[in-house]
Design an enzyme around this catalytic site. Structure first.
Site, short mmCIF file in Angstrom:
data_model
loop_
_atom_site.label_atom_id
_atom_site.label_comp_id
_atom_site.label_asym_id
_atom_site.label_seq_id
_atom_site.Cartn_x
_atom_site.Cartn_y
_atom_site.Cartn_z
N HIS A 43 0.37 -1.06 0.27
CA HIS A 43 0.10 -0.13 0.36
C HIS A 43 0.83 1.25 -0.66
O HIS A 43 1.25 1.91 1.52
CB HIS A 43 -0.79 -0.17 1.39
CG HIS A 43 -1.82 1.39 1.55
ND1 HIS A 43 -3.73 0.55 1.83
CD2 HIS A 43 -1.99 2.13 1.10
CE1 HIS A 43 -3.75 2.07 1.74
NE2 HIS A 43 -2.96 2.82 1.17
N GLU A 70 -2.84 -2.18 -3.01
CA GLU A 70 -3.84 -0.80 -2.77
C GLU A 70 -2.87 0.78 -2.53
O GLU A 70 -2.24 1.03 -2.15
CB GLU A 70 -4.60 -1.30 -1.40
CG GLU A 70 -3.24 -1.89 -0.28
CD GLU A 70 -3.90 -2.86 0.77
OE1 GLU A 70 -5.40 -3.21 0.17
OE2 GLU A 70 -3.87 -2.16 1.73
N HIS A 190 -8.07 -5.93 7.34
CA HIS A 190 -8.04 -5.09 8.25
C HIS A 190 -8.08 -4.91 9.95
O HIS A 190 -9.52 -5.33 9.85
CB HIS A 190 -8.90 -3.47 8.01
CG HIS A 190 -8.25 -2.32 9.05
ND1 HIS A 190 -7.48 -1.24 8.49
CD2 HIS A 190 -8.44 -1.49 10.18
CE1 HIS A 190 -7.27 -0.56 9.01
NE2 HIS A 190 -7.30 -0.51 10.18
#
Length: 238
Positions: A43, A70, A190
């Site tokens: 990310h 991401e 998450h």
């Protein structure tokens, strides 16, 4: 059966705290693969406080498993993804000053924007996933944006799980059913960890992929990376 994608951002955070190349994020990515991870997630953020754009370019040709990038689809992010061409791109609406991702997309209000971004990536053969809260309406609207999958933001699930596992997973089951009804693949991520992961995938067995970074890398400090990945894979297969 859900696949495990390991997010290696935290390894880059440790490296960046000291400078140099220890720990080596490329070696870490390959080690994760060798230890059984079925994908690698990164990310990159604009300030490059952990994974850097240069890391993304270096990692891509080394991998044998799925590569997932991401992030918020800023102009520079879109250019990077188009250059690197990962297997999957996950669109996350985090601001440049966000410590970590903290909400999913409003796929109704942002439908035109998300549709255009999904179109760009789809034209290059890149699977697109949109990060959403566990809201069936937002999941259904994501399908109208032309994505291939949604990723359910699981922070609320992880927070409630110790108190009431059934209540924690209930909205995610509804959202996951909406994804299935819309012919969308399903990812999740998450705050998933060794305590709550098995319950999630047991209740939503059509989950395609989980992306786990912070908890997994933290566990590896005590257990070692190989043993940690083995334990996460065991939880996924319970």
């Amino acid at each position: 059966m859900a696949r495990l994608s390991v997010n290696i951002n935290k390894i880059a955070t440790i490296r960046n705290a000291r400078g140099g190349n220890v720990p080596d994020v490329c070696k870490a990515a390959l080690d994760c693969e060798r230890f059984g991870a079925e994908g690698i997630t990164v990310h990159p953020r604009p300030d490059e406080r952990h994974i850097r754009y240069a890391d993304v370019r270096q990692i891509r040709p080394l991998l044998n498993t799925e590569f997932n990038i991401e992030g918020n689809p800023s102009e520079s992010f879109v250019k990077l993804v188009c250059e690197v061409r990962p297997d999957q791109v996950t669109l996350v609406p985090d601001g440049p000053d966000a410590i970590t991702s903290n909400a999913g997309w409003n796929t109704i209000e942002n439908q035109d924007f998300l549709s255009s971004i999904c179109g760009v990536f789809s034209s290059l053969g890149i699977r697109t996933s949109i990060f959403v809260d566990p809201d069936p309406e937002m999941v259904s609207a994501a399908a109208d944006c032309g994505c291939d999958r949604v990723e359910l933001y699981t922070a609320a699930y992880a927070e409630m799980f110790p108190r009431d596992p059934e209540a924690a997973v209930a909205p995610y089951i509804r959202a996951a059913k909406a994804a299935r009804d819309a012919s969308l693949g399903l990812n999740a991520g998450h705050d998933l960890n060794l305590d709550n992961l098995a319950w999630f995938v047991r209740n939503i067995p059509w989950t395609d992929e989980v992306s786990i970074g912070h908890a997994l890398i933290s566990d590896a400090l005590y257990l070692g990376l190989e043993e940690t990945i083995r334990r996460y894979l065991t939880e996924l297969r319970k």
